[in-house]
Design a protein around this motif. Structure first.
Motif, short mmCIF file in Angstrom:
data_model
loop_
_atom_site.label_atom_id
_atom_site.label_comp_id
_atom_site.label_asym_id
_atom_site.label_seq_id
_atom_site.Cartn_x
_atom_site.Cartn_y
_atom_site.Cartn_z
N ALA A 35 -11.26 4.68 -12.43
CA ALA A 35 -11.20 6.14 -12.28
C ALA A 35 -11.11 6.58 -10.83
O ALA A 35 -10.64 7.67 -10.54
CB ALA A 35 -12.42 6.78 -12.93
N ASP A 36 -11.55 5.72 -9.91
CA ASP A 36 -11.60 6.07 -8.49
C ASP A 36 -10.46 5.47 -7.66
O ASP A 36 -10.56 5.43 -6.43
CB ASP A 36 -12.94 5.64 -7.88
N ALA A 37 -9.40 5.02 -8.32
CA ALA A 37 -8.31 4.35 -7.59
C ALA A 37 -7.73 5.23 -6.49
O ALA A 37 -7.32 4.73 -5.43
CB ALA A 37 -7.22 3.91 -8.55
N ASN A 38 -7.70 6.55 -6.72
CA ASN A 38 -7.14 7.48 -5.73
C ASN A 38 -8.20 8.34 -5.07
O ASN A 38 -7.89 9.39 -4.50
CB ASN A 38 -6.09 8.37 -6.39
N ALA A 39 -9.44 7.89 -5.14
CA ALA A 39 -10.55 8.69 -4.62
C ALA A 39 -10.51 8.78 -3.09
O ALA A 39 -9.92 7.93 -2.41
CB ALA A 39 -11.88 8.09 -5.07
N LEU A 40 -11.17 9.81 -2.57
CA LEU A 40 -11.16 10.06 -1.13
C LEU A 40 -11.80 8.91 -0.35
O LEU A 40 -11.30 8.53 0.71
CB LEU A 40 -11.89 11.37 -0.82
N HIS A 41 -12.89 8.34 -0.86
CA HIS A 41 -13.54 7.26 -0.11
C HIS A 41 -12.65 6.03 -0.01
O HIS A 41 -12.70 5.29 0.98
CB HIS A 41 -14.91 6.93 -0.71
N VAL A 42 -11.81 5.82 -1.02
CA VAL A 42 -10.86 4.71 -0.99
C VAL A 42 -9.79 4.95 0.07
O VAL A 42 -9.39 4.05 0.81
CB VAL A 42 -10.22 4.52 -2.38
N GLN A 43 -9.33 6.20 0.16
CA GLN A 43 -8.31 6.55 1.13
C GLN A 43 -8.83 6.48 2.57
O GLN A 43 -8.09 6.13 3.49
CB GLN A 43 -7.77 7.96 0.83
N GLU A 44 -10.10 6.80 2.76
CA GLU A 44 -10.63 6.88 4.13
C GLU A 44 -11.10 5.53 4.67
O GLU A 44 -11.19 5.36 5.89
CB GLU A 44 -11.78 7.89 4.17
N ALA A 45 -11.40 4.58 3.80
CA ALA A 45 -11.88 3.28 4.26
C ALA A 45 -10.73 2.44 4.84
O ALA A 45 -9.56 2.66 4.53
CB ALA A 45 -12.54 2.53 3.11
N ASP A 46 -11.09 1.48 5.67
CA ASP A 46 -10.09 0.57 6.25
C ASP A 46 -9.56 -0.41 5.21
O ASP A 46 -8.43 -0.88 5.29
CB ASP A 46 -10.70 -0.21 7.42
N ASP A 47 -10.39 -0.73 4.22
CA ASP A 47 -10.01 -1.67 3.17
C ASP A 47 -10.70 -1.22 1.89
O ASP A 47 -11.69 -0.48 1.93
CB ASP A 47 -10.45 -3.09 3.55
N ALA A 48 -10.20 -1.65 0.75
CA ALA A 48 -10.80 -1.26 -0.53
C ALA A 48 -10.59 -2.36 -1.55
O ALA A 48 -9.55 -3.03 -1.56
CB ALA A 48 -10.20 0.05 -1.03
N VAL A 49 -11.59 -2.55 -2.41
CA VAL A 49 -11.55 -3.60 -3.43
C VAL A 49 -11.87 -3.01 -4.79
O VAL A 49 -12.88 -2.30 -4.95
CB VAL A 49 -12.57 -4.72 -3.11
#
Length: 613
Positions: A35-49
């Motif tokens: 559900a969070d694939a496009n979330a803001l915290h994902v966009q703002e981080a340098d990397d995401a898993v």
């Protein structure tokens, strides 16, 4: 200083941590569910898993997946934020065992404060005042009833492993004790896997006052003064402020000293909060304030403490986790001004605070001097049904309490969200409540006056006229008065209700099919009313709207199909129940927007039935 940080959380707190870490030159790693694939915290981080499916039990609460993400990205440290695994001692230990820095207290401190009865015994031994009550191991119902009688009614029954208002019952008399105890134990067992309870004296006019504490690995512990979180709804905080209204210097010194003793008693490291309950029936005094519990993590309301002290608490967390001593001593910390925070939620107060989910077509935050917005969403983002429906924390600072309160009100009144509903107008009314404005607040205020606070406001006539002008063409004939501006009457739908608006002046050259009216933190959709009923909102003539957020599980009709009054149209699953929506009269399905499997928000048009001649 650590060089890379995985944030084992989501939403606004993940974004908040990323902001500070970025300023310190730390590489940040986000984790996310489907559900969070496009979330803001994902966009703002340098990397995401990616760590799993949308439900929390399949993603954010799966410790091993978070640890795998940390290993995969070679994260040097993990910050848990708040909620989820932040107070899970086993997870904290697993992080340390994996050779990863845990940005939080020692697992032993979490364990020591994890059970309310054990924590109270520990605090009493450390000289911290605790609420009169029974915290014994004997859980025999007869023994508990005797203890309650000895304490004196009213009493509270509280699950020792409880939190968030769960596993808690107010008992007014001996006659109702047995039923309340049974119910409380059943809920505690279901929610926490532990049905042990404690009994404590109920404070009739309670205030919730908490102290921010901070410790380092060199043995230093300081406090950063108190916060008042008394404005609550069903044991959930609504508006928080710092410092606490009516707190004199002597009482503050005694309270904060007790909080420091509490932290030292468990060798506390990092950010923590000591929560107290105060008797609010009179002036605050140290002999009428008692320890309630400790939260071994960063609090949602930490920004108000930051606002009055000038301290970045997340930065302190990261420095202490890196082995550095506290940046300031107790003598260096002072209170500057006043701060308030309101929790802006995607919920509809007018409908029992039901969550409101869906796409944020419009998202605008009000502004004010001394204002701050902490959010984890953006315009166009989806409010998911899987998580806490917080849109943002709205924070205001002022030279004094009135200025902070007025500035917070300005920010909330200037907030506009659509089509998702919010509690903004409810918050504005709470700020304006005479008792709150005067600093006379206890945890029961919303329970007493909640219906009035939840009543939705109406848009002003001026706002409606301005919006309506954009919907009415200039070709409508003016009034008959000579030398007067053109006047005409037109009919509109305002969130489904037919209204009449008298307009002056010229209309729009390019009329719109609908205009949003935004005022007082609320948004309304204004559309032209048409006699043929071919408009997209409910007007009592056949618009089938979702009564609450939910999922369409069956659609029984097709567009163009003839239907009879009472015929089943579709089934909506909401709040774990099925709701059947039927045709209001004989007619035809002129529009069908509902699709099986679709998640819908409250008041979304599902179908439009037109009467047959």
């Amino acid at each position: 200083m650590i060089q890379s940080l995985l944030i084992a959380n989501r939403g606004e707190i993940a974004c908040r941590i990323i902001r500070t870490a970025r300023g310190l030159g730390i590489r940040t790693i986000a984790v996310y569910s489907d559900a969070d694939a496009n979330a803001l915290h994902v966009q703002e981080a340098d990397d995401a898993v990616h760590i799993g499916a949308s439900p929390t039990r399949e993603s954010y609460l799966v410790a091993e997946r978070i640890l795998d993400a940390a290993r995969q990205t070679r994260a040097e440290a993990i910050h848990p934020g708040y909620g989820f695994l932040s107070e899970n001692a086993e997870f904290a230990q697993a992080v340390s065992d994996a050779g990863i820095v845990w940005v939080g207290p020692n697992p032993s401190s979490i364990t020591a404060m994890g059970l309310k009865d054990a924590a109270k015994k520990l605090m009493a031994a450390a000289g911290v005042p605790v609420t009169p009550g029974y915290m014994g191991e004997d859980q025999d119902p007869d023994r508990l009833a005797r203890e309650a009688a000895a304490i004196g009614y009213p009493v509270l029954i509280k699950a020792v492993a409880g939190g968030g208002g769960k596993g808690m019952r107010l008992v007014e008399s001996a006659e109702s004790f047995e039923d309340a105890l049974t119910s409380c134990k059943r809920e505690a067992a279901s929610s926490f896997g532990n049905d042990h309870v404690l009994i404590e004296k109920y404070i009739a006019s309670p205030r919730h006052i908490e102290v921010q504490v901070f410790g380092d690995r060199q043995g230093n512990v300081v406090h950063l003064f108190e916060r008042d979180c008394s404005l609550q709804r069903r044991h959930q905080k609504v508006i928080e402020e710092a410092p606490a209204p009516g707190m004199d210097a002597a009482t503050r010194e005694a309270l904060c000293a007790a909080a420091v003793r509490a932290a030292k008693a468990v060798d506390y490291v990092g950010a923590g909060t000591i929560e107290f309950i105060a008797d609010g029936s009179g002036a605050l005094s140290a002999d009428r304030i008692w320890f309630m519990e400790m939260n071994t993590r960063l609090q949602v309301e930490h920004p108000v403490t930051e606002a009055i002290t000038g301290v970045d608490l997340v930065e302190w967390q990261l420095r202490v986790a890196s082995g550095e001593p506290l940046p300031l001593s107790q003598d260096d910390l002072t209170i500057d001004g006043w701060a308030m925070e309101a929790r802006l939620y995607a919920e509809d107060p007018a409908k029992g605070f039901l969550p409101s989910i869906g796409r944020l077509e419009l998202l605008q935050f009000g502004e004010s001097e001394g204002g701050r917005i902490d959010t984890g969403v953006y315009e166009g983002a989806e409010v998911s049904p899987f998580y806490d429906p917080m849109i943002a924390k709205v924070i205001a600072w002022g030279e004094d309490r009135d200025e902070a309160r007025e500035r917070l009100g300005e920010m909330l009144e200037g907030t506009a969200v659509w089509p998702v509903r919010t509690n903004a107008s409810f918050l504005v009314k709470a700020l304006q409540h005479a008792d709150f404005a005067g600093g006379k607040v206890d945890t029961g205020l919303i329970g007493r006056d909640g219906e009035v606070l939840a009543e939705p406001p109406a848009p002003s006539a001026e706002a409606l006229r301005a919006a309506a002008s954009a919907l009415v063409p200039t070709t409508i004939a003016p009034g008959l008065r000579l030398n007067a501006p053109p006047r005409r009457t037109a009919w509109f739908l305002l969130d489904g209700e037919k209204i009449e608006i008298e307009l002056e002046g010229e209309g729009s050259e390019e009329p719109s099919s609908g205009v949003l009216v935004t005022e007082q933190g609320q948004a309304w959709l204004l559309t032209p009313w048409r006699r043929d009923g071919a408009h997209g909102t409910a007007d009592g003539s056949g618009a089938i709207l979702a009564p609450m957020p939910g999922k369409v599980i069956h659609v029984e009709v097709s567009q163009g199909q003839s239907v009879t009054r009472g015929q089943k149209l579709l089934t909506l699953e909401a709040m774990k129940m099925e709701h059947t929506l039927t045709a209001p009269f004989d007619g035809v399905v002129a529009r069908l927007e509902a699709v099986a499997g679709q998640q819908v928000q409250v008041d979304v048009l599902l179908a439009q039935i037109e009467e047959t001649e």
